[in-house]
Design a protein around this motif. Structure first.
Motif, PDB file in Angstrom:
ATOM      1  N   SER A 359       0.817  -1.216   0.000  1.00  9.57           N
ATOM      2  CA  SER A 359       0.000   0.000   0.000  1.00  9.57           C
ATOM      3  C   SER A 359       0.849   1.264   0.000  1.00  9.57           C
ATOM      4  O   SER A 359       0.377   2.339  -0.394  1.00  9.57           O
ATOM      5  N   SER A 360       2.097   1.140   0.430  1.00 12.59           N
ATOM      6  CA  SER A 360       3.017   2.284   0.444  1.00 12.59           C
ATOM      7  C   SER A 360       3.880   2.352  -0.810  1.00 12.59           C
ATOM      8  O   SER A 360       4.776   3.190  -0.899  1.00 12.59           O
ATOM      9  N   ASN A 361       3.618   1.443  -1.752  1.00 17.29           N
ATOM     10  CA  ASN A 361       4.382   1.375  -3.006  1.00 17.29           C
ATOM     11  C   ASN A 361       5.849   1.069  -2.747  1.00 17.29           C
ATOM     12  O   ASN A 361       6.742   1.561  -3.452  1.00 17.29           O
ATOM     13  N   TYR A 362       6.093   0.250  -1.725  1.00 17.07           N
ATOM     14  CA  TYR A 362       7.434  -0.217  -1.401  1.00 17.07           C
ATOM     15  C   TYR A 362       7.682  -1.563  -2.067  1.00 17.07           C
ATOM     16  O   TYR A 362       6.776  -2.387  -2.189  1.00 17.07           O
ATOM     17  N   GLY A 363       8.927  -1.802  -2.450  1.00 16.45           N
ATOM     18  CA  GLY A 363       9.329  -3.131  -2.868  1.00 16.45           C
ATOM     19  C   GLY A 363       9.438  -4.040  -1.656  1.00 16.45           C
ATOM     20  O   GLY A 363       9.536  -3.571  -0.514  1.00 16.45           O
ATOM     21  N   THR A 364       9.412  -5.358  -1.885  1.00 14.64           N
ATOM     22  CA  THR A 364       9.500  -6.322  -0.788  1.00 14.64           C
ATOM     23  C   THR A 364      10.512  -7.409  -1.116  1.00 14.64           C
ATOM     24  O   THR A 364      10.569  -7.898  -2.234  1.00 14.64           O
ATOM     25  N   ILE A 365      11.292  -7.781  -0.098  1.00 10.21           N
ATOM     26  CA  ILE A 365      12.316  -8.809  -0.235  1.00 10.21           C
ATOM     27  C   ILE A 365      12.189  -9.757   0.950  1.00 10.21           C
ATOM     28  O   ILE A 365      12.450  -9.374   2.092  1.00 10.21           O
ATOM     29  N   VAL A 366      11.765 -10.985   0.708  1.00 10.36           N
ATOM     30  CA  VAL A 366      11.728 -11.990   1.770  1.00 10.36           C
ATOM     31  C   VAL A 366      13.162 -12.429   2.044  1.00 10.36           C
ATOM     32  O   VAL A 366      13.938 -12.669   1.113  1.00 10.36           O
ATOM     33  N   SER A 367      13.510 -12.527   3.330  1.00 10.02           N
ATOM     34  CA  SER A 367      14.914 -12.763   3.673  1.00 10.02           C
ATOM     35  C   SER A 367      15.096 -13.832   4.730  1.00 10.02           C
ATOM     36  O   SER A 367      14.283 -13.986   5.647  1.00 10.02           O
ATOM     37  N   ALA A 368      16.228 -14.553   4.615  1.00 14.26           N
ATOM     38  CA  ALA A 368      16.681 -15.493   5.634  1.00 14.26           C
ATOM     39  C   ALA A 368      17.456 -14.728   6.711  1.00 14.26           C
ATOM     40  O   ALA A 368      17.577 -13.501   6.657  1.00 14.26           O
ATOM     41  N   ARG A 369      18.010 -15.469   7.660  1.00 19.15           N
ATOM     42  CA  ARG A 369      18.898 -14.905   8.671  1.00 19.15           C
ATOM     43  C   ARG A 369      20.268 -15.557   8.548  1.00 19.15           C
ATOM     44  O   ARG A 369      20.447 -16.561   7.853  1.00 19.15           O
ATOM     45  N   SER A 370      21.240 -15.013   9.250  1.00 22.30           N
ATOM     46  CA  SER A 370      22.594 -15.573   9.174  1.00 22.30           C
ATOM     47  C   SER A 370      22.681 -16.935   9.855  1.00 22.30           C
ATOM     48  O   SER A 370      23.461 -17.797   9.452  1.00 22.30           O
ATOM     49  N   GLY A 371      21.885 -17.148  10.896  1.00 23.44           N
ATOM     50  CA  GLY A 371      21.785 -18.453  11.537  1.00 23.44           C
ATOM     51  C   GLY A 371      20.587 -19.191  10.968  1.00 23.44           C
ATOM     52  O   GLY A 371      19.452 -18.904  11.350  1.00 23.44           O
ATOM     53  N   GLU A 372      20.819 -20.112  10.037  1.00 27.33           N
ATOM     54  CA  GLU A 372      19.725 -20.774   9.321  1.00 27.33           C
ATOM     55  C   GLU A 372      19.779 -22.285   9.488  1.00 27.33           C
ATOM     56  O   GLU A 372      20.710 -22.840  10.088  1.00 27.33           O
ATOM     57  N   THR A 373      18.776 -22.956   8.918  1.00 28.79           N
ATOM     58  CA  THR A 373      18.684 -24.411   8.970  1.00 28.79           C
ATOM     59  C   THR A 373      18.175 -24.908   7.624  1.00 28.79           C
ATOM     60  O   THR A 373      18.031 -24.146   6.676  1.00 28.79           O
ATOM     61  N   GLU A 374      17.844 -26.194   7.577  1.00 33.16           N
ATOM     62  CA  GLU A 374      17.307 -26.788   6.348  1.00 33.16           C
ATOM     63  C   GLU A 374      15.868 -26.384   6.077  1.00 33.16           C
ATOM     64  O   GLU A 374      15.314 -26.720   5.020  1.00 33.16           O
ATOM     65  N   ASP A 375      15.235 -25.654   6.969  1.00 32.26           N
ATOM     66  CA  ASP A 375      13.866 -25.186   6.786  1.00 32.26           C
ATOM     67  C   ASP A 375      13.771 -24.292   5.542  1.00 32.26           C
ATOM     68  O   ASP A 375      14.558 -23.365   5.381  1.00 32.26           O
ATOM     69  N   VAL A 376      12.801 -24.578   4.670  1.00 28.11           N
ATOM     70  CA  VAL A 376      12.678 -23.838   3.404  1.00 28.11           C
ATOM     71  C   VAL A 376      11.401 -22.992   3.349  1.00 28.11           C
ATOM     72  O   VAL A 376      10.954 -22.596   2.274  1.00 28.11           O
ATOM     73  N   SER A 377      10.830 -22.683   4.491  1.00 34.64           N
ATOM     74  CA  SER A 377       9.565 -21.940   4.528  1.00 34.64           C
ATOM     75  C   SER A 377       9.632 -20.633   3.759  1.00 34.64           C
ATOM     76  O   SER A 377       8.675 -20.242   3.082  1.00 34.64           O
ATOM     77  N   ILE A 378      10.770 -19.920   3.851  1.00 37.77           N
ATOM     78  CA  ILE A 378      10.809 -18.593   3.235  1.00 37.77           C
ATOM     79  C   ILE A 378      10.796 -18.658   1.710  1.00 37.77           C
ATOM     80  O   ILE A 378      10.365 -17.705   1.058  1.00 37.77           O
ATOM     81  N   SER A 379      11.275 -19.760   1.127  1.00 38.17           N
ATOM     82  CA  SER A 379      11.178 -19.905  -0.324  1.00 38.17           C
ATOM     83  C   SER A 379       9.716 -19.917  -0.735  1.00 38.17           C
ATOM     84  O   SER A 379       9.317 -19.263  -1.710  1.00 38.17           O
ATOM     85  N   HIS A 380       8.910 -20.640   0.022  1.00 32.90           N
ATOM     86  CA  HIS A 380       7.473 -20.717  -0.260  1.00 32.90           C
ATOM     87  C   HIS A 380       6.791 -19.383   0.027  1.00 32.90           C
ATOM     88  O   HIS A 380       5.868 -18.986  -0.689  1.00 32.90           O
ATOM     89  N   LEU A 381       7.250 -18.688   1.074  1.00 36.45           N
ATOM     90  CA  LEU A 381       6.660 -17.400   1.407  1.00 36.45           C
ATOM     91  C   LEU A 381       6.897 -16.392   0.291  1.00 36.45           C
ATOM     92  O   LEU A 381       5.976 -15.663  -0.113  1.00 36.45           O
ATOM     93  N   ALA A 382       8.119 -16.343  -0.230  1.00 38.13           N
ATOM     94  CA  ALA A 382       8.440 -15.402  -1.306  1.00 38.13           C
ATOM     95  C   ALA A 382       7.604 -15.689  -2.546  1.00 38.13           C
ATOM     96  O   ALA A 382       7.116 -14.766  -3.209  1.00 38.13           O
ATOM     97  N   VAL A 383       7.426 -16.975  -2.867  1.00 38.27           N
ATOM     98  CA  VAL A 383       6.634 -17.349  -4.039  1.00 38.27           C
ATOM     99  C   VAL A 383       5.153 -17.083  -3.803  1.00 38.27           C
ATOM    100  O   VAL A 383       4.466 -16.479  -4.629  1.00 38.27           O
TER     101      VAL A 383
END
Length: 436
Positions: A359-383
């Motif tokens: 609504s603010s006409n901002y771009g969006t970037i889904v991001s991981a953290r530096s401490g990560e695991t095999e969890d792939v939830s954010i790939s699905h969130l971005a898509v």
């Protein structure tokens, strides 16, 4: 009618990519569906983001999570029993309510985000649809494959502060599909390694898989990245552009910025001038946290000067918070926001931030953290959100490649035109160059 009621919520201690403990949660529904998710952890953290609950003390560097795990089993599990997993916003609201603190410090942001994501996974499984499709369903969005933002050199808090700038990255907006992004990035990544090896400065990899920087200055990293792009057979600024995460809050406070590598201190105006010179000299089309989170005037001034040329992302400055995005938009600060689920604490709050950005006409970037695991939830969130961009670190280390590889699998289920390519950079010099 399928029974989506939650009958069991359990938790265990698992381990992240830095060898630190973290929380994994499993949610079981009455229909037999199971969802599982793991909380990531950041090293560079905004002061206003959800906090992980750690045990403290001397064992495991004080990083143990037994209290957070116990909160899931003794407080969250009874709360969620009988709740409808398909009501993600209702579940998350209940979690926020029982925690009762601004930064999720009572239950722990790690306990809450793992639970929220596990419920999301369970509901998707109960619906017999991929997670990305379920996210698109509950958010009302059209799925698309994001443009990756991939680290080549790691710095800042992710590499023992060997250089001040946290991430030196590439994006391939000129690629025809996601697979071509991966191939081009692989060539650049390995070229960068060859350059460093030839110079005798190859020193392993940083937290997120990028090459560990051994440079005499921050700008030397930029110069080397340009050479790596050229060695890979690309013209810098054509199909491939550079993206930076300055993470200025890590070395700046109250309008003063200490560049330890170069042994000098800058004020806000001087910091803006330095970054402006880099923008004039190198093919940089995206820059994250250029000024510190406690320097809103500096962020606004930088946006006023360069917001019509490059993507300016708020991370520590906006901490995946819808209210802060609206406030920044009103002040003319930034034009994009990083979406980190564990920064907000729940899936719903992350979606709320995404909607505020839209609504603010901002771009969006889904991001991981530096401490990560095999969890792939954010790939699905971005898509599923059609967020447009995805940042998960570098092109090595299993916890990073798992997320890139998951996107390749998802690509097989989407139309050939689902890849966004350079569309997220439509307001940058790169898009103007292509249109011209």
């Amino acid at each position: 009618m399928t029974d989506f009621s939650i009958i069991q919520t359990s938790a265990r201690r698992v381990w992240d990519s830095r060898g630190n403990p973290t929380v994994e949660v499993e949610v079981t529904l009455a229909n037999g569906a199971v969802g599982r998710a793991i909380a990531p952890a950041g090293a560079s953290r905004g002061t206003r983001e959800a906090v992980d609950l750690r045990d403290g003390g001397t064992a495991l560097k004080g990083m143990n999570v037994s209290a957070a795990v116990n909160n899931v089993t003794t407080r969250i599990a009874p709360l969620l029993r009988g709740m409808d997993a398909s009501d993600q916003f209702g579940v998350d609201a209940a979690l926020v309510d029982i925690d009762g603190t601004r930064l999720k410090s009572e239950l722990g942001g790690n306990a809450m985000v793992a639970t929220s994501l596990a419920v999301l996974h369970a509901a998707a499984a109960a619906n017999s649809v991929p997670l990305w499709a379920y996210i698109a369903q509950i958010s009302g969005r059209t799925p698309s494959l994001p443009l990756p933002e991939i680290q080549i050199f790691g710095g800042g808090a992710h590499a023992g502060r060997r250089v001040d700038v946290q991430d030196f990255m590439v994006m391939v907006p000129g690629a025809k599909d996601f697979d071509e992004v991966m191939e081009t990035t692989a060539e650049i990544y390995h070229a960068a390694g060859k350059i460093m090896q030839a110079k005798g400065t190859l020193a392993g990899v940083a937290d997120e898989g990028g090459w560990w920087p051994v440079f005499a200055s921050n700008e030397e990293a930029l110069e080397t990245l340009v050479k790596a792009i050229e060695m890979a057979g690309e013209t810098p600024g054509d199909r491939v552009i550079i993206s930076l995460d300055i993470a200025a809050s890590e070395f700046g406070s109250k309008g003063r910025y200490r560049l330890a590598l170069e042994d000098r201190e800058l004020d806000s105006d001087q910091m803006i001038a330095l970054l402006g010179r880099w923008l004039d000299t190198y093919p940089i089309a995206s820059i994250e946290d250029p000024l510190a989170e406690d320097d809103p005037e500096g962020v606004a001034a930088f946006t006023a000067a360069y917001g019509d040329r490059v993507q300016i992302i708020g991370d520590d400055y906006l901490v995946t918070n819808a209210g802060l995005v609206k406030q920044a938009a009103g002040a003319g600060a930034c034009n994009a926001v990083l979406i980190k689920v564990n920064q907000a604490g729940t899936v719903s709050e992350s979606i709320d931030c995404f909607r505020a950005a839209q609504s603010s006409n901002y771009g969006t970037i889904v991001s991981a953290r530096s401490g990560e695991t095999e969890d792939v939830s954010i790939s699905h969130l971005a898509v599923g959100l059609g967020a447009g961009q995805l940042k998960v670190g570098s092109f090595t280390r299993g916890e990073r490649m798992a997320k890139w590889n998951e996107c390749l699998r998802i690509a097989d289920a989407l139309p050939a035109n689902a890849f966004v390519a350079g569309a997220p950079l439509a307001r940058t010099w790169w898009a103007n160059k292509k249109q011209g």
